[in-house]
Write an enzyme that holds these catalytic residues in place. Structure first.
Site, short mmCIF file in Angstrom:
data_model
loop_
_atom_site.label_atom_id
_atom_site.label_comp_id
_atom_site.label_asym_id
_atom_site.label_seq_id
_atom_site.Cartn_x
_atom_site.Cartn_y
_atom_site.Cartn_z
N THR B 262 10.38 70.15 -16.54
CA THR B 262 10.23 71.51 -15.98
C THR B 262 10.53 71.55 -14.48
O THR B 262 9.70 71.98 -13.70
CB THR B 262 8.78 72.03 -16.21
OG1 THR B 262 7.88 71.10 -15.55
CG2 THR B 262 8.43 72.12 -17.67
N LEU B 265 9.53 74.55 -12.17
CA LEU B 265 8.61 75.41 -12.91
C LEU B 265 7.33 74.63 -13.20
O LEU B 265 7.39 73.46 -13.59
CB LEU B 265 9.24 75.86 -14.24
CG LEU B 265 10.47 76.76 -14.14
CD1 LEU B 265 11.14 76.90 -15.50
CD2 LEU B 265 10.08 78.13 -13.59
N HIS B 372 -3.86 61.18 -5.26
CA HIS B 372 -3.86 61.18 -6.72
C HIS B 372 -5.06 60.42 -7.25
O HIS B 372 -5.72 59.68 -6.52
CB HIS B 372 -2.55 60.63 -7.29
CG HIS B 372 -2.27 59.18 -7.07
ND1 HIS B 372 -2.43 58.23 -8.04
CD2 HIS B 372 -1.80 58.52 -5.99
CE1 HIS B 372 -2.05 57.04 -7.58
NE2 HIS B 372 -1.66 57.19 -6.34
N GLU B 420 0.29 60.98 -10.76
CA GLU B 420 1.18 60.60 -9.66
C GLU B 420 2.03 59.41 -10.01
O GLU B 420 3.18 59.30 -9.63
CB GLU B 420 0.35 60.30 -8.40
CG GLU B 420 1.22 60.08 -7.14
CD GLU B 420 1.44 58.61 -6.78
OE1 GLU B 420 1.92 58.35 -5.67
OE2 GLU B 420 1.16 57.70 -7.60
N GLU B 421 1.42 58.47 -10.75
CA GLU B 421 2.13 57.21 -11.02
C GLU B 421 3.39 57.45 -11.85
O GLU B 421 4.31 56.64 -11.83
CB GLU B 421 1.19 56.21 -11.70
CG GLU B 421 0.04 55.72 -10.83
CD GLU B 421 0.47 54.92 -9.61
OE1 GLU B 421 1.69 54.79 -9.37
OE2 GLU B 421 -0.42 54.43 -8.89
N GLU B 432 4.78 73.79 -7.29
CA GLU B 432 5.64 74.75 -7.99
C GLU B 432 4.86 76.01 -8.38
O GLU B 432 5.35 77.12 -8.22
CB GLU B 432 6.23 74.10 -9.25
CG GLU B 432 7.28 73.05 -8.93
CD GLU B 432 7.71 72.22 -10.13
OE1 GLU B 432 8.72 71.52 -10.04
OE2 GLU B 432 6.99 72.24 -11.16
N HIS B 542 -0.20 47.80 -8.76
CA HIS B 542 0.24 48.23 -10.10
C HIS B 542 0.04 47.17 -11.19
O HIS B 542 0.69 47.21 -12.23
CB HIS B 542 1.71 48.68 -10.09
CG HIS B 542 1.92 50.01 -9.42
ND1 HIS B 542 3.08 50.73 -9.56
CD2 HIS B 542 1.11 50.75 -8.60
CE1 HIS B 542 2.99 51.86 -8.84
NE2 HIS B 542 1.82 51.88 -8.25
#
Lengths: 735, 735
Positions: B262, B265, B372, B420-421, B432, B542
């Site tokens: 998207t 949007l 995040h 976020e990741e 948006e 990570h």
């Protein structure tokens, strides 16, 4: 009998938001309260408005028009420069001028015919002998038409070229017209003659080329402009306001507005320019406008079968399709039509003239009032009737400022735009150069181009209260009442009110402001009773007959309609500049959105649902908008600005000012320069709803392709998000 | 020996614009002056800031981290939902919570491995017998790694697929690396193994595919992350902060940020979604990250000639190109590497948690502070170190608000972003959805993601005065001084000052704010002395080792660095929210623009001029900006806000707030989602100047094509216009 132009259909508008009947309120203050306190809470001064209305002088407007129309003043010509100097002289006047006035030049790409090699249209027989030649210039009835500076009629941005072919008649040059014609005969190698109306100028050629048409002639049918009248012996100008037989409507044959070589960039020296061959939306084949006298000579000789009923015009003959070519019984039998066109593009320096009255309390809030200055020939009505009015408004206000009697709360900027006739170029370059500042600070834009004849449109203003301005020659009938009489609608909130058009096109310089910048805009003029004439615009439009004589004899003798427009537009301008709260009512926006949704539902919902696309998110967004607008109304109604912080009015005004900005999506219409406003963008579909949705659905309906339905869905999501976003800006500005 | 993380390189910043030493000033007022008058002119309360600094509690931060890291909390999992509830519980607390807190969900497209069919990488011999299998999961040293919710290492958005081929070593997977390799051997049908660094994750596969590579393995070389240390007997975690041999860096293998289906949007139910196959910027071929233990087993067996010196890493063997494939002397001789990957995309509901403290004087001005919430595994450092700090800042401020002791001038919004990741999805959807409101009202965005280890960057803030915040364990060394000690630069205006990075990438959630919305942003963290280690980021990044134990043992025992970051970030936040004038100095922006121009001139001017393109308009625009910035400085310096209208500060603040907005051009980077800021957009070129110009010139240089030079010219005009436009917004806000 001459038709007298009726002065009607336009209303003065006293813009006051519902419930904001604040008037002047005093702030309780001790002797030590700062001096700015009363300034901050000052509202519109009704006495000042009465003074302004009284001081607007029809004779001064007439003098302005006389000066502005002395010579032809096509963009970038010596005549144009004379008008630049006239504007500067007025706006720099020490007694009646503005705080400051200056010129700003842009180097833009224009298109002109070649003086040394005029465009030529003729009929040649089988032996190539010329048997008929179309007039090169319009017939002179006064000295004005003989001025060597009168530009030969031509299609600006139409290509040079020499083409020869059989003539066919293609109605208005719509794609469907060429399709109809193509079903009857082969168009390959033909020249099409079409009348103005129904399709954009450039589109008449763009639509033609795919069918093999190699050249196009355009004319104005007397049916469309003259109510059928055709004789210059007694029926047309100088005997009336009607177009003489040799009159030719010039125009820009270019679909996108702004300088064509520098989209989204102000056209300065050194600015990147696209290659000329990359310009889009201009005629791919030679095209030339001609007078109806010549059109008649050609059309009435055409062979082939008779064109449909609705293709027929006022000529006393059957309008045939063409064989292709002329009838075998015609003296033009076996003849071709030849176009020798020598238009050429040139980089020219075009000036905007700017003037400013600085605001006292909020100098960083702008109300902009503008009109273009360039004309095709003398341009008495288009655009000088608007400029004459603008000059008079500026004079009355400037005088008050110079005398120290008044200074608006907000800054007023006047813009006299250049090169509008070539595609709104001056205003577009201005918008591009100052995009950030204008976006951040502009409260509203008012456009008055043709002031006494033409468009009628208003947006996001409402609760139009009875105006202080009366119609010319009346002490009791207000412009407002007159407007309702000639054009009205029923509003759920207000009952019977003047009907206001939507700014969905790019007909004048408001385009950059509303479509590109998302600035709440207003375009007004005094127009005629459309029930009494079929004229789609005043008949001398873009011809050599649009002169001071024409304007003062047939359009507005005494200049009282000009005066009425000046009073009305000035009234709006002062209220926008001085109102403690901006006179916008956003619940009225909700009414339009609701109307758009119900129209969309009626026209499209079943088919959308069949393709797996729901209208519910859009409906929910509009509901959210309505709720937010109602809540803002309530906030305004309940606010006690007299005792609240001066920031309170500023915060509410910011919400009102920025509402239209929230409807911008710079990626919504990638192929349409300058269109970013998802509510008011131009629309091809006949369904009066969100333009991106309507056009995408029509395309999907026609093609049935899955990708096209996906695009319709995408446009629905774009509009839904924009409306939701706008609702967010109206809601919860404070706890 | 373990390397202790050095706490340095980051400065606290007292953001005060030059000359704005207004302090508290009283407005002369009588007894009847309105009560809001003193509120309007109130400036930052230094006593409040001292209180805030004293109240920030390292133990509370530690408790927050403990709670946030109890279980793996990858986006949209049950663990993620637990953190949503934890945020809500804190921010809705009646004694220490905010005015309001709520969740906002988006339906976004994520990518996961298949639990029932884990990804598998193996070596098979000529008879297809598996002779080596890569670990499916990381080795457990504590119970955390055995949690069934630990996601198997994988490349998010990498495709599923089964591929088999000879192995080659391709260094960092840059395009130039594959070119080098391709010059030696044919890559068709090969599997490439590459190390992290040098190129974006997805690019390692995107660059490979055109050469015929059919699969990619990615690992972290001990040279790049562990200063060469490799043994989990005594060198790596749990014996130090270094990455254990089986540790695997997960990540999003997607170049564009935001929900991939998207773009532009907000991803709601019903929103239009592009077809999955139309997602761009993701790996076209299977790719899988593995640990260096497995990488060593593969790389050290490779045949072919030795790779260049700078391709060598820390393994005790020669890194060869591959034959392709393994050496004939290897037990893997004639063996292929096989990837069986089963990643799949899913639409999932991801939550942002929002919290707000309403402003007292200007509730419609927002200072946003965010981080995040989702992690790859337990995410103690990334992102929970930032969230633990955010919670503590909110607690201290919330307590004051609840107790009626304080309320900021402007509204403070806290955002705990989801997903976020997977590519900054939660913050992008938020941007948006609220694009209009955020654009119109947001003063600044502060991002603190990895709070005690990582990035160091600051923008448009300056005149960093000595901070009230000291480094941990010191009563005399300020963060500011420490920052200068480890990273400094010489400024013409200020002398020796802390070095501040530029936000040219999309490394964390600030991307949507600075690049898409043009909001002045700040991203801070406490980082280590980069001269003492080559680790390109903290080694457990990570992986399944980024746990509370790791954070509290090796990164910040005692949580005093977390505390220092909370004090510093909170200090900035309060000053942004409470300053009568915003603490921005735009003359510093001019310094950067001048630097960019001189860099561009040095690198490009001769060749531009040779292609008919002048830098003069750009130089003139930067001069105009400098003049305008100086003039605004003077206006601020000369202003007497104590006696001027309260609108005066608002007008100046509007100019400061909207400056970064003026650098947006939504059409400048059509192929890069979300990048609109022409100064700070991402850049491929190594020349540190305007990104669009640098990249376009590099492309034109490489191709020599006229059209490419035209694009370079276009980008120059875009930047020139944006800078001129920004200058206009700084100039003449008032007479």
């Amino acid at each position: 009998m001459l038709k007298k132009v009726l002065l009607s259909g336009f209303a003065g508008l006293a813009v006051l938001a519902v419930g904001i009947l604040i008037g002047h309120f005093g702030i309780e203050k001790g002797s030590s309260a700062p001096s700015w306190m009363s300034d901050l809470s000052r509202d519109v001064d009704e006495k000042l408005i009465q003074e302004f209305i009284a001081e607007v002088d029809n004779v001064k407007i007439q003098e302005n028009l006389r000066e502005l129309t002395r010579v032809p003043h096509m963009a970038t010509t010596a005549g144009d420069e004379a008008t630049v100097q006239y504007m500067l002289k007025n706006w720099q006047d020490t007694d009646t001028g503005l705080d400051a006035s200056w010129r700003e030049d842009y180097r833009v790409y224009l298109s002109f015919p070649n003086r040394d090699k005029p465009n030529n249209v003729s009929v040649g027989d089988a032996a190539d002998t010329v048997v008929y030649t179309v007039r090169e210039k319009e017939k002179a009835y006064q000295s004005e038409q003989d001025d060597p500076e009168v530009v030969q009629p031509y299609a600006a941005y139409g290509p040079a070229g020499e083409v020869k072919g059989r003539l066919v008649y293609a109605n208005q040059g719509k794609a469907s017209d060429y399709e109809t014609l193509n079903a009857t005969l082969s168009l390959t190698g033909t020249i099409a003659i079409v009348r103005y109306g129904g399709a954009g100028r450039a589109d008449k050629a763009i639509n033609a080329a795919p069918f093999g048409v190699i050249g196009v002639l355009v004319y104005t049918d007397p049916y469309d402009i003259n109510d059928g009248l055709m004789s210059d012996e007694n029926e047309t100008y100088p005997h009336s306001w009607y177009l003489p037989p040799s009159g030719v409507e010039r125009g820009s044959y270019k679909n996108h507005f702004g300088d064509p070589l520098t989209p989204y960039l102000a056209a300065k020296n050194g600015t990147y320019r696209i290659p000329v061959e990359n310009i889009t939306g201009i005629p791919p084949i030679p095209i030339q406008p001609i007078g109806f006298e010549d059109a008649q000579a050609l059309i009435c000789e055409l062979g082939g079968s008779a064109a449909p009923e609705d293709w027929q015009g006022s000529f006393p003959c059957s309008y045939n399709f063409g064989g292709p070519g002329f009838a075998s019984s015609s003296p033009f039998n076996n003849s071709d039509v030849t176009l020798h066109l020598y238009n050429r593009g040139e980089l020219r320096d075009s000036a905007n003239v700017m003037g400013v009255i600085w605001g006292s309390v909020e100098p960083d809030r702008y109300v902009i009032y503008g009109n273009h200055r360039d004309s095709w020939v003398h341009g008495a009505i288009d655009p000088s009737s608007g400029t004459a009015v603008m000059l008079e408004i500026a004079r009355v206000l400037g005088q008050k400022v110079k005398a120290g009697k008044w200074r608006p709360r907000r800054t007023i900027i006047f813009g006299s735009w250049g090169a509008e006739e070539f595609g709104l170029i001056g205003s577009a370059e201005y918008a591009e150069e100052y995009v950030s500042k204008l976006s951040q600070r502009t409260v509203a834009y008012i456009n008055v181009d043709i002031s006494v004849f033409g468009k009628l449109s208003l947006k996001c203003y409402s609760n139009l209260t009875r105006s202080q301005v009366n119609i010319p020659g009346s002490d009791s009938v207000s412009v407002y009442d007159n407007w309702i009489r000639y054009s009205n609608r029923t509003s759920a909130a207000y009952g019977n009110i003047p009907n206001v058009g939507h700014m969905t096109g790019a007909g004048s310089d408001y385009a950059s402001f509303v479509h590109y910048l998302g600035i709440t805009s207003l375009d007004i003029s005094y127009t005629y009773d459309r029930s009494t004439t079929r004229a789609r615009i005043y008949p001398a439009y873009h011809t050599a007959y649009d002169t001071f004589d024409y304007a003062s004899t047939y359009i507005d003798p005494g200049f009282t309609s000009h005066q009425t427009v000046a009073r009305t537009a000035g009234n709006v301008l002062i209220r926008l500049a001085d109102g403690l709260l901006l006179p916008f009512n956003c619940s009225d926006y909700a009414e339009t959105l609701e109307q758009f949704v119900s129209t969309a539902a009626e026209a499209f919902e079943a088919q959308l649902v069949a393709n797996g696309i729901s209208l519910e998110p859009l409906k929910a967004a509009v509901k959210r908008f309505r709720t937010a607008a109602t809540s803002l109304d309530r906030t305004i109604h309940n606010s006690d600005l007299a005792n609240d912080t001066p920031l309170r009015a500023r915060m509410i005004n910011d919400q009102l000012m920025l509402l239209d900005r929230a409807f911008l999506d710079p990626l919504a219409f990638p192929n349409k320069y300058g269109y970013r406003h998802v509510i008011w963008a131009s629309r091809s579909s006949n369904v009066a709803t969100f333009p991106g949705v309507a056009d995408a659905v029509e395309k999907a309906r026609a093609s049935g392709r899955k990708e096209d339905w996906a695009q319709a869905h995408k446009h629905l999501s774009i509009v839904t998000q924009a409306i939701s976003g706008a609702a967010h800006t109206l809601a919860e500005a404070q706890r």
